[in-house]
Structure formats: C-alpha cells, structure tokens
Design a protein around this motif. Sequence first.
Motif, PDB file in Angstrom:
ATOM      1  N   CYS A 252       0.838  -1.216   0.000  1.00 58.44           N
ATOM      2  CA  CYS A 252       0.000   0.000   0.000  1.00 58.44           C
ATOM      3  C   CYS A 252       0.861   1.249   0.000  1.00 58.44           C
ATOM      4  O   CYS A 252       0.663   2.170  -0.809  1.00 58.44           O
ATOM      5  N   GLU A 253       1.794   1.298   0.915  1.00 59.00           N
ATOM      6  CA  GLU A 253       2.612   2.490   1.086  1.00 59.00           C
ATOM      7  C   GLU A 253       3.512   2.720  -0.127  1.00 59.00           C
ATOM      8  O   GLU A 253       3.678   3.859  -0.582  1.00 59.00           O
ATOM      9  N   LEU A 254       4.104   1.645  -0.665  1.00 59.06           N
ATOM     10  CA  LEU A 254       4.957   1.784  -1.850  1.00 59.06           C
ATOM     11  C   LEU A 254       4.168   2.277  -3.062  1.00 59.06           C
ATOM     12  O   LEU A 254       4.720   2.952  -3.931  1.00 59.06           O
ATOM     13  N   SER A 255       2.882   1.952  -3.096  1.00 64.13           N
ATOM     14  CA  SER A 255       2.036   2.339  -4.229  1.00 64.13           C
ATOM     15  C   SER A 255       1.431   3.725  -4.055  1.00 64.13           C
ATOM     16  O   SER A 255       0.719   4.197  -4.946  1.00 64.13           O
ATOM     17  N   GLY A 256       1.699   4.358  -2.920  1.00 64.45           N
ATOM     18  CA  GLY A 256       1.195   5.716  -2.719  1.00 64.45           C
ATOM     19  C   GLY A 256      -0.076   5.812  -1.922  1.00 64.45           C
ATOM     20  O   GLY A 256      -0.753   6.852  -1.954  1.00 64.45           O
ATOM     21  N   TYR A 257      -0.421   4.756  -1.179  1.00 63.09           N
ATOM     22  CA  TYR A 257      -1.643   4.743  -0.381  1.00 63.09           C
ATOM     23  C   TYR A 257      -1.321   4.384   1.073  1.00 63.09           C
ATOM     24  O   TYR A 257      -1.320   3.206   1.451  1.00 63.09           O
TER      25      TYR A 257
END
Length: 284
Positions: A252-257
């Motif tokens: 999630c975090e790596l994808s921008g969320y």
Amino acid sequence: MGWPEYFKISDQCRSTIIDQAQLVALEKHQIVQCGVNYARDSFTIYRRNPNMHMLLFTCSGKGWLDTPSRKWQLVPNSVMYVPPGHENGFGIEHEDNDNESWDVAWVMLASEGLWEDILPHGVTYSDTRCADLLRQTIDGLHQSMSLPYPVGHELGENLVEQIRLLVSHRLPTSNPTSLQRLDKVFSRAQEQFHRNWQVSELAALHPCSEAHFHRLCQQYYGHGPMSHLTRLRMEYAARLLSSTEWPIQHICELSGYPNPANFSTRFKKWSSLTPREFRQRFKY
C-alpha cells in the motif's frame, strides 16, 4: 565555405571520454571513441575534415549541428549522423533563458571496415529511443573501468557490446513527440509512487500548464492525469502482490496509499478483487 578548427567549452561543462587506448574492447567493434557531454552555458566545436563516423544522441536540452548545406536543431530523443569527410560544427542551443543545457551521448566509429555497410552514406537526422540508454551505458562503462579484474573486464565487454547494438539499430520511435514527453513524465512519477503527486507537479515536469497537461492525457490516454497515475499504481501493486511475499500494508505504502482501506477500495474497483483475493488467485 572555409570551416575552422575551433572549440569553446565553458567551465560549467562536464565530459566523459573513453577511447581505444583505455579500453581494448572498443577496438574489437571499431569504436574509436565514445563519451557523454553535459554541456552548460557555452559549448561549441567546429571540425574541418573529420575522419570518423560521428553519431550524436541528444538526451536532454537542445543542441545544433551545422554543415555547409544545412543547419539542424537537435532535440531530445534524436540522433544525428555525420559520415567521415563532412565538415561540421555543433554545440549547445542558446535561448532567451538561463537554463541552457545539452546532454549528448556520442560515438565515433572507424571510417573503414564493418561500419561502412551499416551506416547511411549521407548526413541524417532522426528520432530514437536509444539516447538516454546509450548515455547510461557509456557512464556505466566509464565506471566499470575502475573495477578490479576480472569483474571490470567482463562488465566492460558486455557494455561495449551494448553500445554496438544501440549504434547499429538506433531504434526510431513512431510515437509523437508529445506522447514521448508525456510517457517520460509518468515514468518519472513511477520512480516515486510513494509520493503524493499533484497535477501541478506532473505538468511542471512536461513542462506545460495544468490545463494543457489534462488535454494531452485525455488525447493520448483517454482519461485525466490522476486517473492514469492511479492505473499505473494499481498495475504496480498487482505485480508486487503476485510476485512477492511483502505485507499488503507495505505494498500500500509503496504504491502511494498510506491508508490500507483506501488502497483496498481503489484496488477492488480496478481489479474486481481485494488485494488479498488477487494475491491468492495470481501468486506465482
């Protein structure tokens, strides 16, 4: 027209130059020299009677090349070829701003031998997808020369072969220049998916106004810039879900969320599956 032998290079310019005396692997492919010039402020070279094949790959910024019959403006993702014996001058394009620059990867090839049947017989200018890759390859080759044997030697052999392939094929692109620039903006965004990108920031990378950037995205992608960025983020997350064991929170975090619930909602809308269901179905 009498052409001078002349060059003027400012202190702000940087150059990487590699020749056969430094690297025997170049001689095998009859590459006399190769290098990268990061031209800033002032950069001009005139040659009266060059005795090698010359290829200039413009990576960024703008340059020019002048011959007795014509002058060319050199723009990013283009390659200029000049055969031996053709007097010419080239340099940085001067504009009415303080950001004059020209990053160019270049290769000089032996005038006789295998290149005679591969390269054109006259001066040519065309677009290419190889410019930035050639620059990276030459920079990598320069760095490999400082590595100990046999690692540096083997890496150098492979990189010289890559240079040969890029010069031999030069890979023109059929995509319009506007689409090439648009794709480059989103390639840059993909390097930092974790960042909270705004349309204004993406438009500034093009560069153009936000309104024009919206129009370009609609024209070439069929949807707006944030919709396109979301699609790219979902595709990236899908690859990570199917190919890694990383926690979904991390993806999630790596994808921008940073919010998992928001990510899950977006991902299900895109794929019809939750992230967990997608991983179970497509894990390999």
